[in-house]
Design a protein around this motif. Sequence first.
Motif, mmCIF file in Angstrom:
data_model
loop_
_atom_site.group_PDB
_atom_site.id
_atom_site.type_symbol
_atom_site.label_atom_id
_atom_site.label_comp_id
_atom_site.label_asym_id
_atom_site.label_seq_id
_atom_site.Cartn_x
_atom_site.Cartn_y
_atom_site.Cartn_z
ATOM 1 N N LEU A 104 10.817 46.635 -31.729
ATOM 2 C CA LEU A 104 10.120 47.209 -32.896
ATOM 3 C C LEU A 104 9.379 48.812 -32.813
ATOM 4 N N GLN A 105 9.477 49.515 -33.279
ATOM 5 C CA GLN A 105 8.682 50.637 -33.248
ATOM 6 C C GLN A 105 7.597 50.914 -33.390
ATOM 7 N N ILE A 106 6.368 51.331 -32.513
ATOM 8 C CA ILE A 106 5.291 52.080 -33.312
ATOM 9 C C ILE A 106 5.363 53.086 -33.644
ATOM 10 N N CYS A 107 4.632 52.936 -35.350
ATOM 11 C CA CYS A 107 4.812 54.280 -35.741
ATOM 12 C C CYS A 107 3.546 54.964 -36.705
ATOM 13 N N GLY A 108 2.551 54.335 -36.331
ATOM 14 C CA GLY A 108 1.441 54.973 -36.378
ATOM 15 C C GLY A 108 0.182 53.981 -35.983
ATOM 16 N N PRO A 113 8.238 64.814 -35.164
ATOM 17 C CA PRO A 113 7.126 65.222 -35.312
ATOM 18 C C PRO A 113 6.621 66.206 -35.272
ATOM 19 N N THR A 114 5.117 65.715 -35.895
ATOM 20 C CA THR A 114 3.926 66.730 -37.339
ATOM 21 C C THR A 114 2.734 67.244 -35.766
ATOM 22 N N GLY A 115 3.239 68.147 -34.604
ATOM 23 C CA GLY A 115 2.506 68.234 -33.927
ATOM 24 C C GLY A 115 0.998 67.891 -33.625
ATOM 25 N N GLN A 116 0.386 66.524 -34.107
ATOM 26 C CA GLN A 116 -0.483 66.032 -33.232
ATOM 27 C C GLN A 116 0.292 64.689 -33.164
ATOM 28 N N ASP A 117 0.821 63.888 -32.261
ATOM 29 C CA ASP A 117 1.358 63.155 -32.386
ATOM 30 C C ASP A 117 0.953 62.235 -30.721
ATOM 31 N N LYS A 118 1.471 61.230 -30.499
ATOM 32 C CA LYS A 118 1.483 59.920 -29.452
ATOM 33 C C LYS A 118 2.573 60.214 -28.950
ATOM 34 N N THR A 119 2.800 59.522 -28.168
ATOM 35 C CA THR A 119 4.016 58.373 -26.959
ATOM 36 C C THR A 119 3.429 57.149 -26.716
ATOM 37 N N SER A 120 3.967 56.050 -27.426
ATOM 38 C CA SER A 120 3.251 54.968 -26.148
ATOM 39 C C SER A 120 4.931 54.716 -25.680
ATOM 40 N N LEU A 121 4.298 54.180 -23.554
ATOM 41 C CA LEU A 121 6.047 53.786 -22.823
ATOM 42 C C LEU A 121 5.306 52.582 -22.282
ATOM 43 N N ASP A 168 -0.097 55.613 -22.657
ATOM 44 C CA ASP A 168 0.010 55.887 -24.074
ATOM 45 C C ASP A 168 -0.103 57.545 -23.877
ATOM 46 N N MET A 169 0.223 58.740 -24.463
ATOM 47 C CA MET A 169 0.416 60.409 -23.946
ATOM 48 C C MET A 169 0.271 61.116 -24.983
ATOM 49 N N LEU A 170 -0.511 62.730 -25.397
ATOM 50 C CA LEU A 170 -0.352 62.904 -26.853
ATOM 51 C C LEU A 170 1.367 63.332 -26.246
ATOM 52 N N GLY A 171 2.007 63.770 -27.446
ATOM 53 C CA GLY A 171 2.980 64.811 -27.965
ATOM 54 C C GLY A 171 3.533 63.752 -28.301
ATOM 55 N N HIS A 172 5.176 63.778 -28.991
ATOM 56 C CA HIS A 172 6.065 63.260 -29.185
ATOM 57 C C HIS A 172 7.385 63.107 -28.752
ATOM 58 N N CYS A 173 8.315 62.390 -27.913
ATOM 59 C CA CYS A 173 9.489 62.000 -27.409
ATOM 60 C C CYS A 173 10.114 63.120 -27.844
ATOM 61 N N GLN A 174 10.185 64.291 -29.222
ATOM 62 C CA GLN A 174 11.197 65.206 -28.949
ATOM 63 C C GLN A 174 10.711 66.226 -29.275
ATOM 64 N N LEU A 228 8.007 52.841 -26.847
ATOM 65 C CA LEU A 228 7.478 51.856 -28.334
ATOM 66 C C LEU A 228 7.382 53.215 -29.262
ATOM 67 N N GLY A 229 7.534 54.147 -28.787
ATOM 68 C CA GLY A 229 7.345 54.328 -30.156
ATOM 69 C C GLY A 229 6.399 55.736 -30.436
ATOM 70 N N SER A 230 7.118 57.292 -30.796
ATOM 71 C CA SER A 230 5.826 58.509 -31.085
ATOM 72 C C SER A 230 5.936 58.115 -32.117
ATOM 73 N N TYR A 231 4.162 58.877 -32.272
ATOM 74 C CA TYR A 231 4.001 58.493 -33.992
ATOM 75 C C TYR A 231 2.757 59.545 -33.741
ATOM 76 N N PRO A 232 2.909 59.300 -35.661
ATOM 77 C CA PRO A 232 1.103 60.872 -35.405
ATOM 78 C C PRO A 232 -0.090 60.355 -35.542
ATOM 79 N N LYS A 233 -1.124 60.709 -34.382
ATOM 80 C CA LYS A 233 -2.759 59.945 -34.297
ATOM 81 C C LYS A 233 -2.528 60.077 -35.524
ATOM 82 N N ALA A 234 -4.073 59.450 -35.452
ATOM 83 C CA ALA A 234 -4.895 58.598 -36.694
ATOM 84 C C ALA A 234 -5.186 59.400 -37.273
ATOM 85 N N VAL A 235 -5.784 59.567 -38.527
ATOM 86 C CA VAL A 235 -5.967 60.983 -38.935
ATOM 87 C C VAL A 235 -7.407 60.650 -39.432
ATOM 88 N N PHE A 236 -8.113 60.256 -40.038
ATOM 89 C CA PHE A 236 -9.109 59.835 -39.836
ATOM 90 C C PHE A 236 -10.008 58.460 -39.994
#
Length: 360
Positions: free
Chosen positions: A163-167, A272-280, A325-331, A352-360
């Motif tokens: 599965l993908q982490i999407c958020g 990518p949204t400019g404020q993302d995380k990537t998990s490996l 976990d790191m900041l940035g999107h795999c793309q 495991l996925g790239s996804y937008p960082k938690a917003v609030f």
Amino acid sequence: MKTSSRSLVELRAAIDQVDGKILALLSERGHLAHAVGELKRAEGESRFYHPDREAEILRRIMQENPGPFTDAQVASIYREIISAGLAQEEALQVAYLGPAGTFSQMAAQKHFGRSAAFQPTGSIPEIFRMVDGGQAQFGVVPVENSTEGSVNLTLDLLLDYPLQICGEVQLRIVHNLVANIPMEQIRKVYVHYQTRAQCRQWLATHLPQVELVDVPSNGVAAERAVQDPQGAAISTTVAAETYALNILQAGIEDNPENTTRFLVIGKILTRPTGQDKTSLVVAGINRPGSLHALLSPLADAHISLTRIESRPARSAVWEYVFYLDMLGHCQDSDLTPVLDALAAQSSFYRCLGSYPKAVF
Ligand SMILES: O=C(O)C(=O)C[C@]1(C(=O)O)C=C[C@@H](O)C=C1
């Protein structure tokens, strides 16, 4: 705006007028979101839900927020507006660790809004099974707590399922002692093991003689307290309301900043949204300095590592996999070559996925 010289009647009339305008704008927004849905349908797109777009909208709303409401308040209002609009196009099925009243439910609602179709499940593995099997499109699973650290079961299951982490969702965790009896009459406290660990000092100080009974979730804790005339539970305010229990003491967590991070799992990729995380998940070749070698491409490219966690590999004794976990999107152009270098250094590598960082 000056309001003090106006009478109550005038102020209420002004509020009624503003409400009329808000309603008209809400309706206009609803029609626009529906038009987007129609367009997607015409183009043969089956998916209406776009967490990346939602994150961008919420961030912009928070940035442009003129007050007096807090950023988190305007974001949660908008979260519900988007959720209600989306529900007109697509009934999102979201599985979470039930029963009703758990932190997982609160996290799921914080991320998807209340208009999604939420499905309580009995365990974290069941959430993975349901999403994998298509009975739910998304699942919300706890992954780490700021006091207690990782939820190892979730880490292991992330490896077991494709599965993908999407958020991600961050939730401030407030624990309450709830019961329908006074504190002196409590003989048993029903409590989830993670909760128990987060309230250890408070329990030792205030209820040292009481038996602590392990239960699978905070919701079940409340359920059991209702059934036991000498029982209490540590639970959420939502569960206290759901099971009609009184809050004897609110906020009994030992760490006042206690926060849990949840992951949203599904089968979609986010852009990518400019404020993302990537998990490996990676494993190094078993020799001295391999962790250093694995991490050096990240350090060289100044990529921020937000988390590193090791788990037994389960394939061989005394071998480990690392969750990064790191900041940035795999793309992202600065992250892609770093991930390639990291993959080349690893004996095992999975994004495991790239996804937008938690917003609030
Ligand atoms: O922009 C889109 O793709 C929409 O479908 C509209 C909208 C919205 O209400 O703004 C609705 C649902 C999506 O998850 C993201 C945004």
